[in-house]
Design a protein around this motif. Structure first.
Motif, PDB file in Angstrom:
ATOM      1  N   VAL A 166       0.822  -1.219   0.000  1.00 28.41           N
ATOM      2  CA  VAL A 166       0.000   0.000   0.000  1.00 28.41           C
ATOM      3  C   VAL A 166       0.852   1.264   0.000  1.00 28.41           C
ATOM      4  N   ALA A 167       2.137   1.145   0.404  1.00 30.18           N
ATOM      5  CA  ALA A 167       3.030   2.311   0.435  1.00 30.18           C
ATOM      6  C   ALA A 167       4.442   1.861   0.095  1.00 30.18           C
ATOM      7  N   PRO A 168       4.700   1.578  -1.190  1.00 33.40           N
ATOM      8  CA  PRO A 168       5.984   0.985  -1.601  1.00 33.40           C
ATOM      9  C   PRO A 168       7.203   1.865  -1.332  1.00 33.40           C
ATOM     10  N   GLN A 169       7.030   3.165  -1.178  1.00 31.14           N
ATOM     11  CA  GLN A 169       8.172   4.060  -0.994  1.00 31.14           C
ATOM     12  C   GLN A 169       8.283   4.578   0.436  1.00 31.14           C
ATOM     13  N   ASN A 170       7.664   3.877   1.391  1.00 28.91           N
ATOM     14  CA  ASN A 170       7.711   4.335   2.775  1.00 28.91           C
ATOM     15  C   ASN A 170       9.147   4.276   3.311  1.00 28.91           C
ATOM     16  N   VAL A 171       9.644   5.418   3.762  1.00 31.65           N
ATOM     17  CA  VAL A 171      11.041   5.522   4.189  1.00 31.65           C
ATOM     18  C   VAL A 171      11.283   4.773   5.497  1.00 31.65           C
ATOM     19  N   GLU A 172      10.402   4.974   6.471  1.00 30.04           N
ATOM     20  CA  GLU A 172      10.602   4.353   7.777  1.00 30.04           C
ATOM     21  C   GLU A 172      10.563   2.833   7.679  1.00 30.04           C
ATOM     22  N   ALA A 173       9.747   2.317   6.756  1.00 34.58           N
ATOM     23  CA  ALA A 173       9.662   0.866   6.588  1.00 34.58           C
ATOM     24  C   ALA A 173      11.016   0.283   6.218  1.00 34.58           C
ATOM     25  N   ALA A 174      11.754   0.985   5.345  1.00 33.74           N
ATOM     26  CA  ALA A 174      13.072   0.498   4.944  1.00 33.74           C
ATOM     27  C   ALA A 174      14.044   0.519   6.119  1.00 33.74           C
ATOM     28  N   ALA A 175      13.957   1.564   6.958  1.00 30.80           N
ATOM     29  CA  ALA A 175      14.838   1.635   8.126  1.00 30.80           C
ATOM     30  C   ALA A 175      14.522   0.518   9.119  1.00 30.80           C
TER      31      ALA A 175
END
Length: 308
Positions: A166-175
């Motif tokens: 639903v949010a492929p570019q979420n920054v916090e998710a990558a962290a």
């Protein structure tokens, strides 16, 4: 000195996730401060960094954040999350909150309240919030964190994968993904995820920089223990660079208290004593009345004894 510092390594991974509130006695002159006024006990984030909770009067005062534009997010139990863009890092900002009856938001708030006491119940509440609002990014991320802290890495990775739908570019998710890889022992994937978070954040992601700094610090220690002094130096240099970047991005957030001490320790290990002194003295300027100030003063005295 060394034994007490071991606690820092665990605390540093909590960057952006949880912080103690700075008191007015720890802060510089009024002209360089930003004061947010909202509901008592509300949690305040600035540019995605948690600065603490408002006091009984509904106020939280922060150091001059620098820069021009910032985004403030405020959350409080029973109220709708509210954000506000500001064009100065100083002054007074009032953010009024509105009561909420949104069941997804209330489920999320319940999970936040019980997370430190019962991770299993917190995970269930986060899942309830996601079920009620499938695009609830904060709930996916919080679920991944609580599952990772419980040792359920598969579940944590699934939460991140579900968020990416639903949010492929979420920054916090990558962290957070980088943190999960690091906790599960896959350093190479952790490095890749942290660097992806920094790229997605266009260079701004203090949690990712902190994760990299800790990872390279541990690599340096391992290399030194095995007698590989070239790799020790290389990894300490990388750790110092990443921890410095994280510190700059945290501004005066409470989590900076831990990172100052970590960065100073890295410089000590490298015998870069002037750099260590600079970091510790800057810490004392920013946090002169913190609980750690006396320990940092003792670090300074011990360094001076080792210098020519």
């Amino acid at each position: 000195m060394r034994v007490s510092r071991k606690i820092l390594f665990t605390l540093a991974l909590a960057v952006v996730a949880a912080s103690a509130e700075p008191t007015r006695s720890q802060l510089p002159a009024r002209g360089s401060l930003l004061t947010v006024t909202s509901e008592p006990g509300a949690t305040v984030w600035v540019d995605g960094i948690r600065f603490g909770k408002t006091d009984a009067n509904g106020e939280l005062t922060m150091r001059d954040l620098g820069g021009v534009r910032h985004t403030i997010v405020v959350r409080a139990d029973g109220f709708k999350e509210t954000s506000k863009a500001i064009t100065s890092g100083r002054g007074d900002v009032k953010i009024a909150l509105v009561k909420t009856t949104d069941p997804a938001e209330l489920a999320f708030q319940e999970a936040e309240r019980i997370g430190s006491q019962d991770r299993q119940k917190a995970a269930a509440a986060y899942r309830k919030a996601i079920g009620l609002r499938p695009t609830y990014a904060a709930a996916y991320i919080a679920l991944a964190r609580v599952l990772s802290d419980s040792g359920d890495y598969d579940g944590a990775f699934k939460a991140i994968r579900d968020l990416r739908r639903v949010a492929p570019q979420n920054v916090e998710a990558a962290a957070v993904e980088g943190r999960i890889y690091r906790d599960s022992g896959d350093d190479e994937k952790a490095i890749a995820a942290f660097r992806r978070a920094i790229t997605l954040g266009r260079g701004f992601q203090p949690e990712a920089y902190t994760g990299l700094g800790l990872l390279y610090k541990e690599r340096a220690e391992s290399a030194g223990a095995s007698g590989n002094f070239a790799d020790e130096t290389t990894n300490y240099d990388e750790a110092a660079k990443d921890l410095t970047a994280a510190l700059k991005q945290l501004s005066g957030a409470p989590d900076a208290i831990v990172l100052y001490q970590l960065l100073g320790l890295v410089y000590e290990r490298q015998k870069k004593f002037p750099d260590a002194l600079r970091v510790y003295n800057e810490f004392l300027e920013r946090f002169p009345k913190s609980d750690e100030a006396s320990a940092v003063r003792s670090f300074i005295e011990q360094i001076k004894k080792q210098m020519p």
